[in-house]
Enzyme design. Structure first.
Site, PDB file in Angstrom:
ATOM      1  N   ASP A  97      41.740  58.163  37.965  1.00 16.50           N
ATOM      2  CA  ASP A  97      41.942  56.727  37.847  1.00 16.50           C
ATOM      3  C   ASP A  97      41.301  56.670  39.539  1.00 16.50           C
ATOM      4  O   ASP A  97      40.267  57.469  40.139  1.00 16.50           O
ATOM      5  CB  ASP A  97      43.336  56.875  38.810  1.00 16.50           C
ATOM      6  CG  ASP A  97      43.896  55.114  38.073  1.00 16.50           C
ATOM      7  OD1 ASP A  97      42.894  54.246  37.927  1.00 16.50           O
ATOM      8  OD2 ASP A  97      44.759  54.858  36.889  1.00 16.50           O
ATOM      9  N   ILE A  98      41.215  54.935  40.034  1.00 15.56           N
ATOM     10  CA  ILE A  98      40.104  55.160  40.587  1.00 15.56           C
ATOM     11  C   ILE A  98      41.265  54.425  42.492  1.00 15.56           C
ATOM     12  O   ILE A  98      40.858  53.660  43.208  1.00 15.56           O
ATOM     13  CB  ILE A  98      39.430  53.418  40.093  1.00 15.56           C
ATOM     14  CG1 ILE A  98      40.972  51.988  39.926  1.00 15.56           C
ATOM     15  CG2 ILE A  98      39.004  54.104  39.613  1.00 15.56           C
ATOM     16  CD1 ILE A  98      39.934  51.021  40.164  1.00 15.56           C
ATOM     17  N   ASP A 115      35.707  56.443  38.125  1.00 17.24           N
ATOM     18  CA  ASP A 115      35.210  55.112  37.683  1.00 17.24           C
ATOM     19  C   ASP A 115      35.257  54.877  36.261  1.00 17.24           C
ATOM     20  O   ASP A 115      33.741  55.300  35.805  1.00 17.24           O
ATOM     21  CB  ASP A 115      34.404  54.402  38.908  1.00 17.24           C
ATOM     22  CG  ASP A 115      33.858  52.578  38.497  1.00 17.24           C
ATOM     23  OD1 ASP A 115      34.756  52.175  37.732  1.00 17.24           O
ATOM     24  OD2 ASP A 115      33.451  52.388  39.346  1.00 17.24           O
ATOM     25  N   ILE A 116      35.550  54.819  35.517  1.00 16.05           N
ATOM     26  CA  ILE A 116      35.045  54.597  34.264  1.00 16.05           C
ATOM     27  C   ILE A 116      34.023  53.079  33.573  1.00 16.05           C
ATOM     28  O   ILE A 116      33.088  53.452  32.461  1.00 16.05           O
ATOM     29  CB  ILE A 116      36.776  54.208  32.719  1.00 16.05           C
ATOM     30  CG1 ILE A 116      36.800  52.948  33.245  1.00 16.05           C
ATOM     31  CG2 ILE A 116      37.169  55.130  33.018  1.00 16.05           C
ATOM     32  CD1 ILE A 116      37.758  51.672  32.327  1.00 16.05           C
ATOM     33  N   TYR A 204      42.333  41.539  25.045  1.00 15.46           N
ATOM     34  CA  TYR A 204      43.182  42.964  25.246  1.00 15.46           C
ATOM     35  C   TYR A 204      42.523  43.949  23.524  1.00 15.46           C
ATOM     36  O   TYR A 204      42.654  44.683  22.917  1.00 15.46           O
ATOM     37  CB  TYR A 204      44.371  42.857  25.405  1.00 15.46           C
ATOM     38  CG  TYR A 204      45.042  44.323  25.249  1.00 15.46           C
ATOM     39  CD1 TYR A 204      44.220  45.387  25.904  1.00 15.46           C
ATOM     40  CD2 TYR A 204      46.343  44.640  24.594  1.00 15.46           C
ATOM     41  CE1 TYR A 204      45.086  46.707  25.868  1.00 15.46           C
ATOM     42  CE2 TYR A 204      47.036  45.660  23.853  1.00 15.46           C
ATOM     43  CZ  TYR A 204      46.318  47.226  24.948  1.00 15.46           C
ATOM     44  OH  TYR A 204      47.440  48.250  25.097  1.00 15.46           O
ATOM     45  N   LYS A 208      40.660  46.504  21.432  1.00 14.59           N
ATOM     46  CA  LYS A 208      41.497  47.643  21.154  1.00 14.59           C
ATOM     47  C   LYS A 208      40.389  47.486  19.743  1.00 14.59           C
ATOM     48  O   LYS A 208      40.052  48.604  18.834  1.00 14.59           O
ATOM     49  CB  LYS A 208      42.325  47.387  20.786  1.00 14.59           C
ATOM     50  CG  LYS A 208      43.299  47.743  22.171  1.00 14.59           C
ATOM     51  CD  LYS A 208      42.205  48.851  22.968  1.00 14.59           C
ATOM     52  CE  LYS A 208      43.330  49.660  23.954  1.00 14.59           C
ATOM     53  NZ  LYS A 208      42.660  51.157  24.708  1.00 14.59           N
TER      54      LYS A 208
END
Length: 389
Positions: A97-98, A115-116, A204, A208
């Site tokens: 995670d960040i 960081d994605i 969102y 998706k």
């Protein structure tokens, strides 16, 4: 007749997995035509179990997969990592995670910064840690996403692009969760199928649907081993909810023990699909280990229970008899109005044997069993006050 019921892909699967048994069932059709459906259904279920068991046995004979979980400090990452570490070994499941993890999370197993939105950072992690599977949980959920749409687009869409490209480049197995939020008001309201009109009304949901379609495209175009489940609202006592429209179904348990009262932001009759987290974890692991030949699609609905705030409150009163619920509806009701009240998950149940185990009373019991030690004798204080979510 067999081909019509099972399809050519089904016939190939059966013949490949159990040729002698296939011959016998085809022969029996000539004598017992009226029993063909039950015979085929029983055989298919048995075949899937045999193939899945064979796959799991094969896994145990080779090195376990090295797994990277992005967005690992959210509602699903920590509990799923715990399950996977039991199955594959502590060092083979890397949480990321960040933000800075708690000492307990850090001590429980490998944790790294990821960081994605930084492709090179992710690439370095995949190469350095010899990753085989990515479980991509990083996302801004429905209510939070609506409050910061530009960031939601970056995290939910650009982040998916990065993990998908890496998975294609390094031949990884990629799991990306989807949601009931991927559907919209034009979708069937009840028993919503896997394939239907999908016109979501939140960023969102839009992101998706984008992830589902892109993953399926990468699977057909490049052979990417993409796997996706559309989840209902997830209920858990172990982590805080992450800003979704179904979060009331978690917070209500905390308030029941803290104050005995709860103010809900949805209408009393707002029916939504829900699932206890243990069923959620089981489904992810089950899909990840399923052999590719039993997966007749790459995105599946999942269903467990559906209920309204009013029904949940009544179930809670079995455990907290004096519990009171009031309603102050806000913008999240408009989001909920665009979502299905139940999902049709027959394909997941037939293709890879998915089954849920927690009904509404079961999840109430386990939630209170887990939370009562946290709140102790604060339960039902006479000076209780309503807590808004």
């Amino acid at each position: 007749m067999i081909a019509k019921l099972l399809g050519q892909q089904g016939i190939k699967l059966l013949t490949r997995s159990r040729p002698k048994a296939t011959d016998s069932i085809v022969s029996s059709v000539g004598y017992h035509g009226n029993n063909i459906y039950s015979a085929c259904r029983s055989f298919c279920t048995t075949s899937i179990r045999c193939i899945t068991q064979k796959s799991e046995d094969s896994e145990s004979a080779v090195d376990p997969p090295r797994i990277l979980i992005t967005g690992g400090l959210g509602q699903l990452g920590i509990p799923l990592a715990k399950e996977l570490r039991v199955k594959y070994g502590r060092s083979n499941v890397i949480l990321s995670d960040i933000i800075k993890p708690s000492k307990q999370v850090f001590d429980d197993g490998p944790y790294v910064y990821a960081d994605i939105l930084d492709f090179k950072n992710l690439q370095e992690l995949v190469v350095t840690h010899r990753i085989d599977w990515i479980i991509h949980f990083s996302a801004l959920l429905s209510a939070v996403g609506e409050s910061n749409i530009p960031l939601a687009i970056r995290v939910n869409i650009e982040g998916v692009h990065n993990v998908m490209e890496l998975s294609k480049q390094y031949h990884l197995r990629l799991f990306v969760p989807s949601t009931i939020g991927a559907f919209g008001p034009e979708s069937p309201l009840s028993h919503t199928p896997d394939v239907c009109i999908m016109r979501p009304k939140t960023i969102y949901g839009v992101s998706k649907v984008h992830a589902e379609l892109l993953g399926e495209y990468y699977h057909s175009k490049f052979g990417l081993d993409f796997r996706c489940l559309r989840f209902p609202g997830i209920i858990s006592a172990d982590t805080e909810p992450g800003g979704g429209t179904t979060d009331y179904a978690v917070k209500i348990f905390h308030s029941a023990l803290q104050t005995g009262k709860f103010e809900c932001y949805l209408r009393p009759d707002a029916m939504l699909p829900m699932m206890y987290i243990d069923d959620c974890k089981s489904s992810i692991i089950q899909l990840l280990v399923a052999p590719a030949e039993v997966l007749l699609r790459r995105t599946y609905n999942l269903a467990a229970v559906s209920f309204t705030p009013e029904v949940l409150a009544e179930a809670i009163r079995e455990f907290v008899p004096e519990f009171e619920i009031t309603y102050k509806v806000d913008f999240r009701q408009k989001i909920a109005d665009t979502w299905p009240n139940s999902l049709n998950d027959i394909n997941a149940r037939n293709d890879w044997g998915w089954r849920h185990h927690f009904e509404i009373r079961d999840l109430c019991k386990v939630m209170f069993d887990k939370l009562k030690p946290v709140y102790g004798d604060r339960m039902l204080s006479p000076k209780s006050r309503a807590v808004s979510c």
